[in-house]
Design an enzyme around this catalytic site. Structure first.
Site, PDB file in Angstrom:
ATOM      1  CE1 TYR A  83      22.385  -3.187  -5.203  1.00 31.77           C
ATOM      2  CE2 TYR A  83      20.261  -3.651  -4.180  1.00 31.77           C
ATOM      3  CZ  TYR A  83      21.505  -4.078  -4.607  1.00 31.77           C
ATOM      4  OH  TYR A  83      21.886  -5.386  -4.422  1.00 31.77           O
TER       5      TYR A  83
ATOM      6  CD  GLU B 246      20.369  -8.253  -4.441  1.00 27.89           C
ATOM      7  OE1 GLU B 246      19.750  -7.258  -4.020  1.00 27.89           O
ATOM      8  OE2 GLU B 246      21.614  -8.269  -4.555  1.00 27.89           O
TER       9      GLU B 246
ATOM     10  CB  SER C 299      28.175 -24.025   6.183  1.00 24.91           C
ATOM     11  OG  SER C 299      29.040 -23.213   5.458  1.00 24.91           O
TER      12      SER C 299
ATOM     13  N   GLY D 254      36.017 -25.491   8.099  1.00 24.36           N
ATOM     14  CA  GLY D 254      35.586 -25.660   6.702  1.00 24.36           C
ATOM     15  C   GLY D 254      34.915 -27.015   6.485  1.00 24.36           C
TER      16      GLY D 254
ATOM     17  CB  THR E 135      30.354 -26.555   8.758  1.00 23.52           C
ATOM     18  OG1 THR E 135      30.942 -25.423   8.131  1.00 23.52           O
ATOM     19  CG2 THR E 135      30.755 -26.616  10.211  1.00 23.52           C
TER      20      THR E 135
ATOM     21  N   PRO F  86      33.660 -12.177   3.092  1.00 22.49           N
ATOM     22  CG  PRO F  86      33.678  -9.919   3.566  1.00 22.49           C
ATOM     23  CD  PRO F  86      34.100 -11.240   4.110  1.00 22.49           C
TER      24      PRO F  86
HETATM   25  C1  HEM Z   1      28.096  -8.108   0.635  1.00 24.92           C
HETATM   26  C2  HEM Z   1      28.964  -5.866  -3.581  1.00 24.92           C
HETATM   27  C3  HEM Z   1      25.054  -3.105  -2.869  1.00 24.92           C
HETATM   28  C4  HEM Z   1      24.822  -4.701   1.685  1.00 24.92           C
HETATM   29  C5  HEM Z   1      28.644  -7.743  -0.570  1.00 24.92           C
HETATM   30  C6  HEM Z   1      29.811  -8.366  -1.157  1.00 24.92           C
HETATM   31  C7  HEM Z   1      30.061  -7.741  -2.331  1.00 24.92           C
HETATM   32  C8  HEM Z   1      29.057  -6.709  -2.495  1.00 24.92           C
HETATM   33  C9  HEM Z   1      31.179  -8.061  -3.319  1.00 24.92           C
HETATM   34  C10 HEM Z   1      30.606  -9.529  -0.543  1.00 24.92           C
HETATM   35  C11 HEM Z   1      29.888 -10.791  -0.903  1.00 24.92           C
HETATM   36  C12 HEM Z   1      30.281 -11.988  -0.077  1.00 24.92           C
HETATM   37  O1  HEM Z   1      30.337 -11.866   1.143  1.00 24.92           O
HETATM   38  O2  HEM Z   1      30.487 -13.044  -0.650  1.00 24.92           O
HETATM   39  C13 HEM Z   1      27.945  -4.942  -3.764  1.00 24.92           C
HETATM   40  C14 HEM Z   1      27.785  -4.124  -4.959  1.00 24.92           C
HETATM   41  C15 HEM Z   1      26.675  -3.350  -4.758  1.00 24.92           C
HETATM   42  C16 HEM Z   1      26.165  -3.678  -3.439  1.00 24.92           C
HETATM   43  C17 HEM Z   1      28.692  -4.167  -6.175  1.00 24.92           C
HETATM   44  C18 HEM Z   1      26.038  -2.330  -5.672  1.00 24.92           C
HETATM   45  C19 HEM Z   1      25.911  -2.457  -6.961  1.00 24.92           C
HETATM   46  C20 HEM Z   1      24.657  -3.288  -1.574  1.00 24.92           C
HETATM   47  C21 HEM Z   1      23.562  -2.593  -0.937  1.00 24.92           C
HETATM   48  C22 HEM Z   1      23.513  -3.017   0.353  1.00 24.92           C
HETATM   49  C23 HEM Z   1      24.569  -4.006   0.522  1.00 24.92           C
HETATM   50  C24 HEM Z   1      22.651  -1.583  -1.632  1.00 24.92           C
HETATM   51  C25 HEM Z   1      22.558  -2.581   1.435  1.00 24.92           C
HETATM   52  C26 HEM Z   1      22.708  -1.522   2.095  1.00 24.92           C
HETATM   53  C27 HEM Z   1      25.680  -5.764   1.778  1.00 24.92           C
HETATM   54  C28 HEM Z   1      25.837  -6.563   2.988  1.00 24.92           C
HETATM   55  C29 HEM Z   1      26.761  -7.551   2.686  1.00 24.92           C
HETATM   56  C30 HEM Z   1      27.168  -7.336   1.307  1.00 24.92           C
HETATM   57  C31 HEM Z   1      25.133  -6.326   4.319  1.00 24.92           C
HETATM   58  C32 HEM Z   1      27.263  -8.653   3.633  1.00 24.92           C
HETATM   59  C33 HEM Z   1      28.536  -8.129   4.103  1.00 24.92           C
HETATM   60  C34 HEM Z   1      28.906  -8.380   5.483  1.00 24.92           C
HETATM   61  O3  HEM Z   1      29.437  -9.455   5.719  1.00 24.92           O
HETATM   62  O4  HEM Z   1      28.645  -7.474   6.269  1.00 24.92           O
HETATM   63  N1  HEM Z   1      28.200  -6.749  -1.403  1.00 24.92           N
HETATM   64  N2  HEM Z   1      26.961  -4.654  -2.867  1.00 24.92           N
HETATM   65  N3  HEM Z   1      25.228  -4.134  -0.666  1.00 24.92           N
HETATM   66  N4  HEM Z   1      26.496  -6.257   0.799  1.00 24.92           N
HETATM   67 FE1  HEM Z   1      26.681  -5.487  -1.039  1.00 24.92          FE
END
Ligand code: HEM
Length: 393
Positions: free
Chosen positions: A95, A137, A209, A276, A278, A386
């Site tokens: 974070y 988390e 899924s 969809g 699945t 996402p």
């Molecule tokens: C996915 C927001 C911090 C890694 C997501 C998604 C959102 C989001 C909206 C999409 C969710 C979905 O797929 O339904 C945020 C916010 C953060 C934050 C607001 C901070 C307050 C982090 C951190 C990491 C991270 C610290 C790690 C380095 C990821 C990854 C995904 C993800 C790997 C999956 C996305 C993909 O498909 O590659 N996050 N996130 N996020 N986030 Fe975060």
């Protein structure tokens, strides 16, 4: 608790975020991956290439600014995103890194408009939002680990069986390599799989899924192959071509909030387009096993018969259920769409309705269900990829 002053500064940036949000998050990811290439092991590069992840992050930063006085408003979304984070292995120490590069990107894109006062207010607000994610988390990791047969992060599995379901969909039955059982899950949930691919420098992770009712000893995912030049299909096509019975694959524990309420016995409808289907299979099979008397509708839209998966499975479940209706339409045929009239004919207005499919399909289904006067709280849906709109439920 954020001070009144911090909150009002953050709120004053809402119009700027609306205008420059995607530019900021695009810059953020560029800089982040240069400084921390190891994070490329967890982010989906296809989502990056299409700007989907940038848009999702921009929309969540924007939503946080809008709701800064009352962050509980975005808690359901925090929980949804936290499921995704836990599924890919995001940790508390990530974070501050994300916070640092988000603020740097704000400064770079907004220039002088990002005054020290604004950046300080955002740093403080980011800390509060990050803490909310970290706490949710932490609880989820603990719950997952404490569950019977549970684990956190990734566990070694093997492909027990590979079964072609249609011209484009193939199922993979996955079992833990150590011979243990799998944890229970809620129908509708997904897992992440992680693998190395010869032409990719970093590990790749994708969510799929779970596509059958929970079983003690295995998971099943059903994967759609895509056109070779569709960046979304890189991993799915690789699985189709290269992942075979006996091969190893890493799997994370089930996660996700798009789930069947298994305690209900009231009418239920499953409406899906394409792959969809699945999560619907998992939900429908569960109803067929546990509450077969439940009034149930299964509506599905496929391109044509060759691309139609699970047809005989659904039919045989529906025949054994007391009150189940099943209808498929093919879009290659004239009038082959799920129309408002079809919904009216097949869906009991008192139903909980689960919708899953491509974004355009979902938009139309949700609009038509609203048009039929179905209350919002009865409509449940999940966009693959996402989350684009943080205010959605
Ligand atoms: C996915 C927001 C911090 C890694 C997501 C998604 C959102 C989001 C909206 C999409 C969710 C979905 O797929 O339904 C945020 C916010 C953060 C934050 C607001 C901070 C307050 C982090 C951190 C990491 C991270 C610290 C790690 C380095 C990821 C990854 C995904 C993800 C790997 C999956 C996305 C993909 O498909 O590659 N996050 N996130 N996020 N986030 Fe975060």
């Amino acid at each position: 608790m954020l001070s009144e002053q911090t909150r009002s500064i953050v709120k004053s940036t809402v119009p700027v975020l609306e205008e420059h949000g995607v530019a900021i998050t695009t810059r953020f990811y560029e800089n982040l991956f240069v400084a921390h290439p190891e994070l490329l092991n967890i982010f989906n590069q296809a989502n990056q290439a299409q700007g989907r992840q940038q848009a999702a992050l921009a929309s969540s930063v924007h939503a946080a600014a809008v709701h800064i006085d009352n962050l509980e408003e975005i808690l359901p979304t925090v929980v949804q995103v936290a499921h995704k984070h836990v599924s890919v292995g995001v940790l508390p120490e990530h974070y501050p890194i994300v916070g640092e590069y988000l603020l740097k990107a704000m400064k770079e894109v907004l220039g002088d408009a990002a005054t020290d006062e604004i950046l300080e207010a955002w740093a403080e607000a980011y800390g509060v939002i990050a803490d909310a994610f970290i706490n949710v988390e932490k609880d989820m990791y603990k719950e997952t680990e404490d569950q019977e047969n549970g684990w956190i992060f990734f566990k070694d599995f093997v492909v027990a069986r590979k079964v072609k379901e249609s011209e484009v969909i193939t199922s993979f039955y996955l079992k833990p390599a150590d011979g243990s059982n799998v944890p229970p899950y809620i129908p509708g949930q997904y897992i992440s799989v992680r693998l190395t691919m010869p032409e990719e420098e970093f590990l790749v992770i994708r969510q799929y899924s779970l596509s059958q009712a929970p079983k003690p000893d295995e998971f099943r995912i059903s994967v759609k192959s895509e056109n070779d030049n569709d960046p979304n299909g890189v991993v799915s096509n690789y699985l189709h071509r290269n992942l075979n019975e006996g091969d190893p694959i890493e799997v994370s524990a089930p996660a996700g909030v798009f789930v069947l309420d298994v305690s209900k016995t009231t009418p239920v409808a499953f409406i899906s387009g394409g792959v969809g289907i699945t999560p619907m299979m998992s939900m429908f099979e569960t109803v067929a096993h546990s509450t077969p008397y439940r009034p149930t509708t299964f509506l599905h839209g496929a391109r044509n018969e060759d691309q139609h998966a699970f047809d005989t499975d659904i039919q045989s479940y529906a025949e054994k259920m007391e009150n189940a209706r099943y209808k498929t339409v093919y879009s290659d045929e004239p009038n082959g769409f799920i129309t408002r009239e079809l919904l009216e004919e097949y869906v009991d207005p008192a139903s909980d309705i689960y919708v899953c499919g491509p974004p355009r399909f979902m938009e139309i289904m949700i609009r038509e269900l609203h048009g039929l006067g179905i209350p919002e709280e009865q409509i449940h849906y999940e966009f693959f990829g996402p989350a684009m709109d943080l205010t959605m439920n």
